[in-house]
Scaffold this active site. Structure first.
Site, PDB file in Angstrom:
ATOM      1  N   ALA A 247      -6.190  -0.206  10.302  1.00 13.87           N
ATOM      2  CA  ALA A 247      -5.483  -1.241   9.553  1.00 13.87           C
ATOM      3  C   ALA A 247      -3.991  -0.918   9.414  1.00 13.87           C
ATOM      4  O   ALA A 247      -3.512   0.147   9.822  1.00 13.87           O
ATOM      5  CB  ALA A 247      -6.129  -1.415   8.185  1.00 13.87           C
ATOM      6  N   HIS A 248      -3.295  -1.831   8.804  1.00 15.18           N
ATOM      7  CA  HIS A 248      -1.844  -1.732   8.649  1.00 15.18           C
ATOM      8  C   HIS A 248      -1.412  -0.463   7.902  1.00 15.18           C
ATOM      9  O   HIS A 248      -2.096   0.017   7.005  1.00 15.18           O
ATOM     10  CB  HIS A 248      -1.309  -2.956   7.898  1.00 15.18           C
ATOM     11  CG  HIS A 248      -1.934  -3.133   6.535  1.00 15.18           C
ATOM     12  ND1 HIS A 248      -1.509  -2.474   5.399  1.00 15.18           N
ATOM     13  CD2 HIS A 248      -2.979  -3.901   6.137  1.00 15.18           C
ATOM     14  CE1 HIS A 248      -2.230  -2.821   4.369  1.00 15.18           C
ATOM     15  NE2 HIS A 248      -3.149  -3.687   4.780  1.00 15.18           N
TER      16      HIS A 248
END
Length: 347
Positions: A247-248
């Site tokens: 994820a980010h």
């Protein structure tokens, strides 16, 4: 190729070999195979006591052995040529390269590729059918872009990097040298960023970008998301299996390994040499120390210390998990015992 040639080419890993005492046992080797499947004229390897019994069963003409005199004598007695090394599996990996090289297309640009005029191409680049490369992209020397790859604007791709068919590289991603991106992988797509409001979810634009350092390999259908601000970074020589999600804002150290279906929530930090087995999940902002290991299906809600081995969900130290697992198997018996004790107390 003669066995002697293999010994010479792998000499930087070999400590002993059968040719030093039996020069006549120098078979032709035409390929490699698993020790249980190897046939005449094939090379295989033995690693650890679990497979030691295979020396007497294999049909291989040559073996890579550990530095174990007993195994060496057994192989000699069976007429099997052998070489010894402290790291049989690593030596076998080098041996495979003597017989197999991955497909490497001739440099050139396929006529169906769509390439923006602003793109910078290095020397001896291959660009396959139906590739789309948008404005401002820079591609290094000897890079290989297989068919149907889409590269968004302002991406940088390093020397000798290989993009397999049907992968997608989103805007501003920076991919280092000697990387491999397998089919279906998506690098730099929007992170999952939405702000709750009374009217619903307000989309937070993802203005950051992804960095893959040199030597990173990404498996099929894996996704590495860019953040709203800043970077998502994958450290040098880190390897990911198929179906991994990063994820980010995650920051992954060098030489980490992640097996299939690992999922990292936003802002996770991994140190160096972290190993995550299949289906490990890590919660938002957790920090995993250097050399930590998570066994399969571990759910990690918080930080893990350097060098720690964790298991289960929520994660606990592996030794505690093994003890608990042993007790778990006895729960039906323990339950029956408890019922009998309760009955006696009630009488």
């Amino acid at each position: 190729m003669k066995f002697q040639e293999i010994v010479e080419k792998l000499g930087f890993l070999v400590t002993e070999h059968s040719l030093s005492t039996d020069k006549d046992n120098n078979p032709d080797i035409i390929g490699v195979a698993a020790v249980s499947e190897a046939q005449e004229k094939q090379l295989s390897y033995i690693e650890g006591p679990k497979f030691a019994a295979m020396v007497s069963k294999t049909a291989a003409s040559a073996l890579i052995l550990p530095r174990d005199q007993g195994l060496q004598q057994e192989a000699t007695g069976k007429g099997i040529a052998w070489l010894a090394t402290p790291e049989p599996r690593l030596t076998f990996a080098h041996a495979i390269k003597l017989f197999y090289q991955p497909f490497q297309p001739t440099p050139g640009i396929h006529e169906t590729a769509v390439i923006d005029p602003s793109v910078t191409l290095g020397k001896d680049v291959y660009i396959g059918p139906h590739v789309i490369i948008q404005q401002g992209v820079k591609i290094g020397d000897n890079a290989c872009i297989q068919g149907n790859v889409v590269i968004y604007p302002e991406v940088t791709i390093g020397d000798r990097t290989l993009l397999h068919a049907n992968c997608t590289i989103h805007e501003r991603a920076q991919i280092g040298k000697d990387c491999v991106i397998h089919s279906g992988a998506v690098i730099g797509a929007e992170g999952f960023g939405f702000v709750p409001t009374r009217e619903g979810w307000f989309k937070m634009e993802q203005s950051g970008y992804v960095i893959l350092e040199d030597g990173v390999e990404i498996g099929c259908n894996s996704a590495i998301d860019r953040p709203a601000v800043g970077t998502t970074r994958i450290g040098r020589n880190t390897k990911m299996d198929n179906l991994v999600h990063i994820a980010h804002n995650c920051q992954i150290g060098e030489n980490c390994v992640m097996a299939s279906q690992v999922g990292l929530a936003g802002g996770v930090t991994l140190g160096k040499r972290v190993i995550l087995a299949g289906q490990v999940g890590i919660a938002n902002q957790a920090k995993i120390g250097d050399g930590a290991i998570a066994t399969a299906q571990t759910g990690i809600p918080s930080d893990v210390a350097p060098g720690e081995i964790v298991s289960s969900s929520p994660a606990v130290p592996n030794k505690l998990y093994l003890k608990a697992s042993a007790i778990y198997k006895k729960l039906p018996e323990m339950y029956q015992t408890l019922k009998r004790l309760q009955k006696k107390l009630e009488e």
